[in-house]
Motif scaffolding. Sequence first.
Motif, mmCIF file in Angstrom:
data_model
loop_
_atom_site.group_PDB
_atom_site.id
_atom_site.type_symbol
_atom_site.label_atom_id
_atom_site.label_comp_id
_atom_site.label_asym_id
_atom_site.label_seq_id
_atom_site.Cartn_x
_atom_site.Cartn_y
_atom_site.Cartn_z
ATOM 1 N N GLY A 1 0.801 -1.220 0.000
ATOM 2 C CA GLY A 1 0.000 0.000 0.000
ATOM 3 C C GLY A 1 0.833 1.269 0.000
ATOM 4 O O GLY A 1 0.455 2.272 -0.609
ATOM 5 N N THR A 2 1.961 1.218 0.682
ATOM 6 C CA THR A 2 2.830 2.394 0.737
ATOM 7 C C THR A 2 3.333 2.743 -0.660
ATOM 8 O O THR A 2 3.296 3.909 -1.082
ATOM 9 N N THR B 1 -3.787 9.031 10.805
ATOM 10 C CA THR B 1 -3.643 7.954 9.827
ATOM 11 C C THR B 1 -2.415 7.138 10.181
ATOM 12 O O THR B 1 -1.663 7.500 11.097
ATOM 13 N N ALA C 1 2.360 5.670 6.747
ATOM 14 C CA ALA C 1 2.636 5.509 5.308
ATOM 15 C C ALA C 1 2.002 6.609 4.451
ATOM 16 O O ALA C 1 2.529 6.962 3.396
ATOM 17 N N ASP D 1 -6.558 7.413 -0.106
ATOM 18 C CA ASP D 1 -5.890 6.345 0.628
ATOM 19 C C ASP D 1 -6.991 5.411 1.153
ATOM 20 O O ASP D 1 -7.634 5.688 2.165
ATOM 21 N N CYS E 1 -6.536 2.214 1.912
ATOM 22 C CA CYS E 1 -5.883 1.017 2.456
ATOM 23 C C CYS E 1 -6.694 0.345 3.559
ATOM 24 O O CYS E 1 -6.594 -0.855 3.756
ATOM 25 N N GLN E 2 -7.510 1.134 4.279
ATOM 26 C CA GLN E 2 -8.325 0.523 5.341
ATOM 27 C C GLN E 2 -9.780 0.369 4.914
ATOM 28 O O GLN E 2 -10.634 0.030 5.730
ATOM 29 N N SER F 1 -4.099 -1.512 0.229
ATOM 30 C CA SER F 1 -3.080 -2.394 0.801
ATOM 31 C C SER F 1 -3.708 -3.752 1.060
ATOM 32 O O SER F 1 -4.868 -3.839 1.477
ATOM 33 N N LYS G 1 -5.528 -6.336 6.882
ATOM 34 C CA LYS G 1 -6.545 -5.455 6.262
ATOM 35 C C LYS G 1 -7.796 -6.289 5.945
ATOM 36 O O LYS G 1 -7.752 -7.516 5.952
HETATM 37 C C1 LIG Z 1 -1.868 -0.134 5.833
HETATM 38 C C2 LIG Z 1 -1.916 1.267 5.427
HETATM 39 C C3 LIG Z 1 -1.020 1.804 4.480
HETATM 40 C C4 LIG Z 1 0.187 1.078 3.982
HETATM 41 O O1 LIG Z 1 -0.024 -0.151 3.434
HETATM 42 P P1 LIG Z 1 1.194 -1.224 3.410
HETATM 43 O O2 LIG Z 1 0.662 -2.296 2.519
HETATM 44 O O3 LIG Z 1 1.394 -1.681 4.811
HETATM 45 O O4 LIG Z 1 2.380 -0.559 2.837
HETATM 46 C C5 LIG Z 1 -1.209 3.118 4.073
HETATM 47 N N1 LIG Z 1 -2.214 3.869 4.567
HETATM 48 C C6 LIG Z 1 -3.074 3.396 5.498
HETATM 49 C C7 LIG Z 1 -4.160 4.288 5.986
HETATM 50 C C8 LIG Z 1 -2.944 2.097 5.967
HETATM 51 O O5 LIG Z 1 -3.790 1.653 6.899
#
Ligand SMILES: *Cc1c(COP(=O)(O)O)cnc(C)c1O
Length: 392
Positions: A61-62, A86, A89, A158, A160-161, A182, A187
């Motif tokens: 995700g990063t 947050t 990342a 973003d 990712c969550q 991510s 997750k």
């Molecule tokens: C998990 C997360 C990321 C990063 O994802 P990775 O796969 O661990 O690099 C970025 N932003 C948020 C809000 C996250 O929860």
Amino acid sequence: MMQIPFMDVKAQYHTIEDEIKHAILDVLNSGEYILGEQVKRFEEEFATYNKVSYAVAVGNGTEALIIALKALGIGPGDEIITTPSTFYATTESILQVGAVPVYVDINMDTYLLDETKIESCITDKTKAILPVHLYGQCANMEAILAIAKKYQLKVIEDSCQAVGAEFKGKKAGSMGDIGCFSFFPTKNLGCAGDGGMIVTNNKELATVCKSLRAHCSGINGYEAYHIMKPNHLEEIQKPPQNISKYNHYGVCYNSRLDELQAAILRVKLPHLEEWNGLRREHAAYYCERLLGVKTPIEAKDCYHTYHLFILRVNNQAYYINYLKKKGIQSGVYYPVPMHLQTVCNFEKKDHQILKNAEILASKSIAIPVYPELSKEELDYIIGAILEANHGY
Ligand SMILES: *Cc1c(COP(=O)(O)O)cnc(C)c1O
């Protein structure tokens, strides 16, 4: 006494163990381990699920965020409006491309970037807004997109969550210019290692992201190079005949999702709606029974997928320890807001007063909400919290 972990990725694995094992063995037998059929099919399936035109699988995700920012042409000196509440990342990706995070405080009902505070932070250096759909709930994308349009800013979500979360029926990640995901194991959709995804409806952005994830090579790299050239408007020249994958057109990354992870994610994706549904049921059960406790609010127009279930409490340490004594693991997400991170002190920027972000960091705890929790476990957790409340 029950023992309840905060998250339990093994419990989920056991519900689909046979399918996963088959998928893994198929990949091992195929001999194709990088950017093969599994990644291609997973990209298609993920794009369909999110109702977007393009999905580009990356290493995590990063790097999804870093590549997205790069693809949008964001670099040194550019200001990006984002949230202080947050995972690091988000901020790190902005700093990684040389840009400057400008923090806007959060709304205390949703814990998401407060859209009413964005406009006062816009300067002539502002290039983009980067909202985080924290805990599984979408920020107010209608307001954010309207501001972005007014000031001609890019929007990176973003997500990712928030895989599967919605705002007015639209999937997280599908509303701005680019969405980033991510697949970190914990997750809502997690693989057995690192993984990430970029989604967009813009063909050129998809081409550039694909190129950035793997050495800007071959015809894809050639096209990306021409798209990224300043003021490119003319038709991209037909690439010369003799381009091979050992011709490179930029300084890029190696950030690929591997075939094993893609195969695992393809098994899991069809279960995601069901798993998110269970998280929502658990959340509703908590909200109904945790009387006198500050539970999360699902904003109007939102479909919350409860990546994390947050309680606001007066004494963080008291509750964490009380639950721990009862065998229940809880956590704090996140104890240090971004504007208070050491790395951000280098930037002598006058941030808005970020009081809400500081309150969230010091007065919230997250309790287990993963799909596989049983009713007995939920009741046990509820009992312990009410008991803790009583004793406080
Ligand atoms: C998990 C997360 C990321 C990063 O994802 P990775 O796969 O661990 O690099 C970025 N932003 C948020 C809000 C996250 O929860």
